[in-house]
Design a protein around this motif. Structure first.
Motif, PDB file in Angstrom:
ATOM      1  N   PRO A  33     -31.640  16.727 -29.098  1.00  0.00           N
ATOM      2  CA  PRO A  33     -31.054  15.301 -28.727  1.00  0.00           C
ATOM      3  C   PRO A  33     -30.868  14.486 -30.039  1.00  0.00           C
ATOM      4  N   ARG A  34     -29.566  13.878 -30.140  1.00  0.00           N
ATOM      5  CA  ARG A  34     -29.308  12.936 -31.193  1.00  0.00           C
ATOM      6  C   ARG A  34     -28.215  12.195 -30.656  1.00  0.00           C
ATOM      7  N   CYS A  35     -27.896  10.606 -31.378  1.00  0.00           N
ATOM      8  CA  CYS A  35     -26.978  10.043 -30.904  1.00  0.00           C
ATOM      9  C   CYS A  35     -25.516  10.419 -31.138  1.00  0.00           C
ATOM     10  N   THR A  36     -24.684  10.311 -30.113  1.00  0.00           N
ATOM     11  CA  THR A  36     -23.178  10.774 -30.302  1.00  0.00           C
ATOM     12  C   THR A  36     -22.381   9.882 -30.753  1.00  0.00           C
ATOM     13  N   ALA A  37     -23.006   8.615 -31.222  1.00  0.00           N
ATOM     14  CA  ALA A  37     -22.190   7.601 -31.570  1.00  0.00           C
ATOM     15  C   ALA A  37     -22.363   7.491 -33.067  1.00  0.00           C
ATOM     16  N   CYS A  38     -23.629   7.268 -33.696  1.00  0.00           N
ATOM     17  CA  CYS A  38     -24.051   7.345 -35.061  1.00  0.00           C
ATOM     18  C   CYS A  38     -24.626   8.508 -35.806  1.00  0.00           C
ATOM     19  N   ALA A  54     -27.630   9.509 -35.031  1.00  0.00           N
ATOM     20  CA  ALA A  54     -29.007   9.215 -35.667  1.00  0.00           C
ATOM     21  C   ALA A  54     -30.057  10.119 -34.668  1.00  0.00           C
ATOM     22  N   VAL A  55     -31.118  10.583 -35.399  1.00  0.00           N
ATOM     23  CA  VAL A  55     -32.034  11.432 -34.390  1.00  0.00           C
ATOM     24  C   VAL A  55     -33.212  10.152 -33.932  1.00  0.00           C
ATOM     25  N   ASP A  56     -33.404   9.142 -34.451  1.00  0.00           N
ATOM     26  CA  ASP A  56     -34.340   8.101 -33.863  1.00  0.00           C
ATOM     27  C   ASP A  56     -33.866   7.728 -32.468  1.00  0.00           C
ATOM     28  N   LEU A  57     -34.475   8.054 -31.476  1.00  0.00           N
ATOM     29  CA  LEU A  57     -34.265   7.431 -30.109  1.00  0.00           C
ATOM     30  C   LEU A  57     -35.182   6.725 -29.744  1.00  0.00           C
ATOM     31  N   LYS A  58     -35.083   5.909 -28.438  1.00  0.00           N
ATOM     32  CA  LYS A  58     -36.148   5.256 -27.874  1.00  0.00           C
ATOM     33  C   LYS A  58     -35.988   5.447 -26.473  1.00  0.00           C
ATOM     34  N   ASP A  59     -37.065   5.258 -25.537  1.00  0.00           N
ATOM     35  CA  ASP A  59     -36.828   5.636 -24.142  1.00  0.00           C
ATOM     36  C   ASP A  59     -37.613   4.507 -23.538  1.00  0.00           C
ATOM     37  N   GLU A  60     -37.054   3.936 -22.491  1.00  0.00           N
ATOM     38  CA  GLU A  60     -37.707   2.827 -21.684  1.00  0.00           C
ATOM     39  C   GLU A  60     -37.422   3.143 -20.160  1.00  0.00           C
ATOM     40  N   ARG A 113     -36.934   7.745 -17.078  1.00  0.00           N
ATOM     41  CA  ARG A 113     -36.683   7.102 -18.444  1.00  0.00           C
ATOM     42  C   ARG A 113     -35.403   7.236 -18.825  1.00  0.00           C
ATOM     43  N   ILE A 114     -34.880   6.125 -19.399  1.00  0.00           N
ATOM     44  CA  ILE A 114     -33.616   6.101 -20.105  1.00  0.00           C
ATOM     45  C   ILE A 114     -33.830   6.085 -21.378  1.00  0.00           C
ATOM     46  N   VAL A 115     -33.043   7.168 -22.318  1.00  0.00           N
ATOM     47  CA  VAL A 115     -33.122   7.199 -23.672  1.00  0.00           C
ATOM     48  C   VAL A 115     -32.034   6.643 -24.181  1.00  0.00           C
ATOM     49  N   SER A 116     -31.980   6.033 -25.290  1.00  0.00           N
ATOM     50  CA  SER A 116     -30.834   5.473 -26.014  1.00  0.00           C
ATOM     51  C   SER A 116     -31.349   5.516 -27.556  1.00  0.00           C
ATOM     52  N   CYS A 117     -30.269   5.049 -28.112  1.00  0.00           N
ATOM     53  CA  CYS A 117     -30.390   5.486 -29.855  1.00  0.00           C
ATOM     54  C   CYS A 117     -31.051   4.234 -30.574  1.00  0.00           C
ATOM     55  N   ALA A 118     -32.082   4.493 -31.172  1.00  0.00           N
ATOM     56  CA  ALA A 118     -32.880   3.547 -31.736  1.00  0.00           C
ATOM     57  C   ALA A 118     -32.081   2.540 -32.790  1.00  0.00           C
ATOM     58  N   CYS A 134     -28.290   2.152 -32.967  1.00  0.00           N
ATOM     59  CA  CYS A 134     -27.070   1.348 -32.234  1.00  0.00           C
ATOM     60  C   CYS A 134     -27.052   1.255 -30.856  1.00  0.00           C
ATOM     61  N   ASN A 135     -28.177   1.447 -30.254  1.00  0.00           N
ATOM     62  CA  ASN A 135     -28.632   1.128 -28.934  1.00  0.00           C
ATOM     63  C   ASN A 135     -27.487   1.658 -27.800  1.00  0.00           C
TER      64      ASN A 135
END
Length: 94
Positions: A50-55, A57-63, A73-78, A80-81
């Motif tokens: 998993p990595r961000c498709t927009a920027c 990045a490999v830093d992800l956050k879940d909520e 859980r919803i995972v988003s980029c840490a 660019c959100n």
């Protein structure tokens, strides 16, 4: 001037503003619920991890989907959100 009293116009403006806020919130929640699961996300984007498709990045956050302790859980980029994918726990076996 208009024949509608000022307090009525104020109340109408408050209700219209609240309607706009709730509509935007509902659209965001619907986008969260429509996210693909992890496997579908990886397959659709041809990724192995998993990595961000927009920027990229490999830093992800879940909520949580509805609150912080929700198991869904919803995972988003840490950085660019960008909303990426959802994690749904397996159903308990009976």
């Amino acid at each position: 001037m208009s024949s509608v009293p000022l307090p009525i116009l104020f109340i109408m403006a408050v209700f219209f503003t609240m309607w706009l806020v709730l509509r935007k919130y509902h659209k965001l929640e619907q986008r969260k619920r429509d996210l693909p699961d992890l496997n579908a996300f990886l397959y659709a984007n041809k990724l192995t991890e998993p990595r961000c498709t927009a920027c990229n990045a490999v830093d992800l956050k879940d909520e949580g989907l509805t609150h912080g302790k929700d198991e869904r859980r919803i995972v988003s980029c840490a950085q660019c959100n960008t909303l990426l994918y959802r994690i749904t726990p397996p159903a308990p076996e009976a």
